[in-house]
Write a protein that holds these residues in place. Sequence first.
Motif, PDB file in Angstrom:
ATOM      1  N   PHE A  86      46.998  32.103  20.512  1.00  0.00           N
ATOM      2  CA  PHE A  86      47.926  33.126  20.355  1.00  0.00           C
ATOM      3  C   PHE A  86      47.839  33.973  21.508  1.00  0.00           C
ATOM      4  CE2 PHE A  86      50.635  36.597  19.179  1.00  0.00           C
ATOM      5  CZ  PHE A  86      51.967  36.229  19.006  1.00  0.00           C
ATOM      6  N   ILE A  87      46.763  34.745  21.399  1.00  0.00           N
ATOM      7  CA  ILE A  87      46.603  35.917  22.259  1.00  0.00           C
ATOM      8  C   ILE A  87      46.308  35.505  23.711  1.00  0.00           C
ATOM      9  CG2 ILE A  87      45.026  37.766  22.667  1.00  0.00           C
ATOM     10  CD1 ILE A  87      44.180  38.253  19.791  1.00  0.00           C
ATOM     11  N   GLY A  88      45.560  34.557  23.875  1.00  0.00           N
ATOM     12  CA  GLY A  88      45.561  34.090  25.264  1.00  0.00           C
ATOM     13  C   GLY A  88      46.764  33.632  25.954  1.00  0.00           C
ATOM     14  N   LEU A  89      47.626  32.683  25.061  1.00  0.00           N
ATOM     15  CA  LEU A  89      48.934  32.306  25.805  1.00  0.00           C
ATOM     16  C   LEU A  89      49.612  33.025  25.852  1.00  0.00           C
ATOM     17  CD1 LEU A  89      49.437  28.985  23.659  1.00  0.00           C
ATOM     18  CD2 LEU A  89      48.470  29.130  25.964  1.00  0.00           C
ATOM     19  N   ILE A  90      49.845  34.364  25.198  1.00  0.00           N
ATOM     20  CA  ILE A  90      50.936  35.520  25.024  1.00  0.00           C
ATOM     21  C   ILE A  90      50.501  36.338  26.411  1.00  0.00           C
ATOM     22  CG2 ILE A  90      51.677  37.839  24.290  1.00  0.00           C
ATOM     23  CD1 ILE A  90      53.008  35.132  22.871  1.00  0.00           C
ATOM     24  N   CYS A  91      49.173  36.509  26.524  1.00  0.00           N
ATOM     25  CA  CYS A  91      48.562  37.429  27.656  1.00  0.00           C
ATOM     26  C   CYS A  91      49.049  36.678  29.100  1.00  0.00           C
ATOM     27  CB  CYS A  91      47.131  37.633  27.630  1.00  0.00           C
ATOM     28  SG  CYS A  91      46.715  38.785  26.183  1.00  0.00           S
ATOM     29  N   ILE A  94      53.105  36.315  29.174  1.00  0.00           N
ATOM     30  CA  ILE A  94      53.939  37.685  29.670  1.00  0.00           C
ATOM     31  C   ILE A  94      53.322  38.465  30.618  1.00  0.00           C
ATOM     32  CG2 ILE A  94      54.820  39.756  28.513  1.00  0.00           C
ATOM     33  CD1 ILE A  94      54.685  38.345  25.944  1.00  0.00           C
ATOM     34  N   GLY A  95      51.961  38.526  30.755  1.00  0.00           N
ATOM     35  CA  GLY A  95      51.335  39.388  31.857  1.00  0.00           C
ATOM     36  C   GLY A  95      51.730  40.807  31.516  1.00  0.00           C
ATOM     37  N   GLY A  96      51.518  41.692  32.683  1.00  0.00           N
ATOM     38  CA  GLY A  96      51.898  42.968  32.756  1.00  0.00           C
ATOM     39  C   GLY A  96      51.097  43.832  31.740  1.00  0.00           C
ATOM     40  N   VAL A  97      51.946  44.892  31.138  1.00  0.00           N
ATOM     41  CA  VAL A  97      51.205  45.953  30.298  1.00  0.00           C
ATOM     42  C   VAL A  97      50.479  45.033  29.136  1.00  0.00           C
ATOM     43  CG1 VAL A  97      51.808  47.707  28.978  1.00  0.00           C
ATOM     44  CG2 VAL A  97      52.957  47.622  31.067  1.00  0.00           C
ATOM     45  N   VAL A  98      51.464  44.109  28.553  1.00  0.00           N
ATOM     46  CA  VAL A  98      50.912  43.677  27.218  1.00  0.00           C
ATOM     47  C   VAL A  98      49.555  42.831  27.888  1.00  0.00           C
ATOM     48  CG1 VAL A  98      51.367  41.429  25.740  1.00  0.00           C
ATOM     49  CG2 VAL A  98      53.181  43.055  26.360  1.00  0.00           C
ATOM     50  N   ASP A  99      49.323  42.106  28.681  1.00  0.00           N
ATOM     51  CA  ASP A  99      48.176  41.516  29.258  1.00  0.00           C
ATOM     52  C   ASP A  99      47.089  42.570  29.216  1.00  0.00           C
ATOM     53  OD1 ASP A  99      46.311  39.622  30.039  1.00  0.00           O
ATOM     54  OD2 ASP A  99      46.901  39.717  32.215  1.00  0.00           O
ATOM     55  N   ASN A 100      47.600  43.354  30.090  1.00  0.00           N
ATOM     56  CA  ASN A 100      46.349  44.875  30.342  1.00  0.00           C
ATOM     57  C   ASN A 100      45.741  45.238  29.067  1.00  0.00           C
ATOM     58  OD1 ASN A 100      46.241  44.406  33.102  1.00  0.00           O
ATOM     59  ND2 ASN A 100      47.810  45.815  33.347  1.00  0.00           N
ATOM     60  N   ILE A 101      46.672  45.545  27.915  1.00  0.00           N
ATOM     61  CA  ILE A 101      46.370  46.327  26.767  1.00  0.00           C
ATOM     62  C   ILE A 101      45.456  45.143  26.103  1.00  0.00           C
ATOM     63  CG2 ILE A 101      47.160  47.306  24.511  1.00  0.00           C
ATOM     64  CD1 ILE A 101      49.428  48.440  26.152  1.00  0.00           C
ATOM     65  N   LEU A 102      45.989  43.871  25.809  1.00  0.00           N
ATOM     66  CA  LEU A 102      45.283  42.882  25.011  1.00  0.00           C
ATOM     67  C   LEU A 102      43.841  42.850  25.520  1.00  0.00           C
ATOM     68  CD1 LEU A 102      48.075  40.763  23.549  1.00  0.00           C
ATOM     69  CD2 LEU A 102      47.015  42.533  22.485  1.00  0.00           C
ATOM     70  N   MET A 103      43.890  42.224  26.773  1.00  0.00           N
ATOM     71  CA  MET A 103      42.765  42.083  27.439  1.00  0.00           C
ATOM     72  C   MET A 103      41.475  43.177  27.389  1.00  0.00           C
ATOM     73  SD  MET A 103      42.227  38.996  28.128  1.00  0.00           S
ATOM     74  CE  MET A 103      43.146  38.642  26.687  1.00  0.00           C
ATOM     75  N   ARG A 104      41.891  44.627  27.457  1.00  0.00           N
ATOM     76  CA  ARG A 104      41.217  45.408  27.622  1.00  0.00           C
ATOM     77  C   ARG A 104      40.647  45.656  26.189  1.00  0.00           C
ATOM     78  NH1 ARG A 104      42.843  44.782  31.809  1.00  0.00           N
ATOM     79  NH2 ARG A 104      41.150  43.298  31.580  1.00  0.00           N
ATOM     80  N   ILE A 105      41.334  45.471  25.208  1.00  0.00           N
ATOM     81  CA  ILE A 105      40.878  45.438  23.670  1.00  0.00           C
ATOM     82  C   ILE A 105      39.900  44.325  23.595  1.00  0.00           C
ATOM     83  CG2 ILE A 105      41.191  45.151  21.439  1.00  0.00           C
ATOM     84  CD1 ILE A 105      44.076  46.233  21.928  1.00  0.00           C
ATOM     85  N   MET A 106      40.265  43.210  24.338  1.00  0.00           N
ATOM     86  CA  MET A 106      39.213  41.711  24.228  1.00  0.00           C
ATOM     87  C   MET A 106      37.890  42.393  24.730  1.00  0.00           C
ATOM     88  SD  MET A 106      40.800  39.737  22.208  1.00  0.00           S
ATOM     89  CE  MET A 106      41.404  41.084  21.466  1.00  0.00           C
ATOM     90  N   ASP A 107      37.829  43.022  26.187  1.00  0.00           N
ATOM     91  CA  ASP A 107      36.711  43.211  26.740  1.00  0.00           C
ATOM     92  C   ASP A 107      35.984  44.198  25.986  1.00  0.00           C
ATOM     93  OD1 ASP A 107      37.727  41.882  28.780  1.00  0.00           O
ATOM     94  OD2 ASP A 107      38.557  43.377  30.049  1.00  0.00           O
ATOM     95  N   ILE A 108      36.367  45.298  25.296  1.00  0.00           N
ATOM     96  CA  ILE A 108      35.620  46.138  24.595  1.00  0.00           C
ATOM     97  C   ILE A 108      35.035  45.423  23.228  1.00  0.00           C
ATOM     98  CG2 ILE A 108      35.806  48.002  22.965  1.00  0.00           C
ATOM     99  CD1 ILE A 108      38.341  48.972  24.463  1.00  0.00           C
ATOM    100  N   LEU A 109      35.633  44.254  22.708  1.00  0.00           N
ATOM    101  CA  LEU A 109      35.109  43.639  21.693  1.00  0.00           C
ATOM    102  C   LEU A 109      33.814  42.893  22.225  1.00  0.00           C
ATOM    103  CD1 LEU A 109      38.174  42.736  19.553  1.00  0.00           C
ATOM    104  CD2 LEU A 109      36.476  44.492  18.959  1.00  0.00           C
ATOM    105  N   LEU A 110      34.043  42.219  23.450  1.00  0.00           N
ATOM    106  CA  LEU A 110      33.126  41.383  24.053  1.00  0.00           C
ATOM    107  C   LEU A 110      31.777  42.243  24.608  1.00  0.00           C
ATOM    108  CD1 LEU A 110      35.452  38.911  26.298  1.00  0.00           C
ATOM    109  CD2 LEU A 110      33.703  38.342  24.563  1.00  0.00           C
ATOM    110  N   ALA A 111      32.111  43.434  24.693  1.00  0.00           N
ATOM    111  CA  ALA A 111      30.785  44.168  25.092  1.00  0.00           C
ATOM    112  C   ALA A 111      29.785  44.018  23.908  1.00  0.00           C
ATOM    113  CB  ALA A 111      31.057  45.755  25.319  1.00  0.00           C
ATOM    114  N   ARG A 149      43.224  32.294  28.057  1.00  0.00           N
ATOM    115  CA  ARG A 149      43.981  32.997  28.943  1.00  0.00           C
ATOM    116  C   ARG A 149      43.758  32.565  30.439  1.00  0.00           C
ATOM    117  NH1 ARG A 149      42.789  37.186  32.579  1.00  0.00           N
ATOM    118  NH2 ARG A 149      44.719  38.210  33.252  1.00  0.00           N
ATOM    119  N   GLY A 150      42.465  32.312  30.764  1.00  0.00           N
ATOM    120  CA  GLY A 150      42.083  31.959  31.770  1.00  0.00           C
ATOM    121  C   GLY A 150      42.859  30.310  32.112  1.00  0.00           C
ATOM    122  N   ALA A 151      42.685  29.525  31.191  1.00  0.00           N
ATOM    123  CA  ALA A 151      43.164  28.221  31.637  1.00  0.00           C
ATOM    124  C   ALA A 151      44.845  28.214  31.531  1.00  0.00           C
ATOM    125  CB  ALA A 151      42.892  27.252  30.314  1.00  0.00           C
TER     126      ALA A 151
END
Length: 268
Positions: A86-91, A94-111, A149-151
């Motif tokens: 769900f998160i990957g497809l939505i990001c 939709i792109g834009g702000v939604v994509d940036n916010i959700l992906m930054r959260i994912m990046d923090i968790l991936l750290a 998201r990449g796919a």
Amino acid sequence: MSYKRAKYCLAFLFLIVIIGVFAPILAPYNPNKLFYDALLQPPSKEHLLGTDAIGRDTLSRLIYGVRVTLSVSVFALGITFVAGTFIGLICAYIGGVVDNILMRIMDILLALPSIILALAIVAILGPSLTNAMLAVGIASIPGFARLIRGAALTIKSSGYVEASRSIGSSHSWILRRQFLPNVTGVLIVYTTLFIGVAILDTAALSFIGLGAQPPTSEWGTMLSEGKDYLYEAWWLATFPGLAITAVVFSVNFLGDALRDVFDPKSKG
């Protein structure tokens, strides 16, 4: 060669599922039955894989442990699959702000390594098998979401998606009928590989006392109980360890074969 190996792995995993489903029939004893006259008994005719420190049959506990392993895989995979997709497809869509916010959260968790994140979640929720499965599922969402998201981004720029938008197709229709079917290959491969990760992470949590609690017949718990008897009762840790290794290797080999099927460019 990989396809032939995958067939053997698939047959082995099917056998594991059958063992889990029919555990009450296949197990020679109740996994929690105590044999006071057979404490730490080595493998014998009566107890094929020996007994533990309080006289429980190791083979019976190993067979019942398959059920726990299957539950872990299904429960954790369901959480990761639904939320990550769900998160990957939505990001991607939709792109834009939604994509940036959700992906930054994912990046923090991936750290954080998934097992460290799972440890933090279990520490908050409390030690139990259910919380361990929940933690493993949540900890794997970031990687899954980024992969989907990449796919999906490659699909977003395709001509048929633009054509659907131009004729007024709804967003839900485009996601269900054009995005989701085209990321199915990635979903199948990654979910297959994730099963092995889920089993290892849950076994690790149980090993340190944050997952399944005694007297639950879980392979990680059995490893933890057997570590104190490595010299005088080698079978207590050896057989659960071999079971975890065999299942995880089989799942990974199967995932590699599926990757070759859905992505021929990856061969060789």
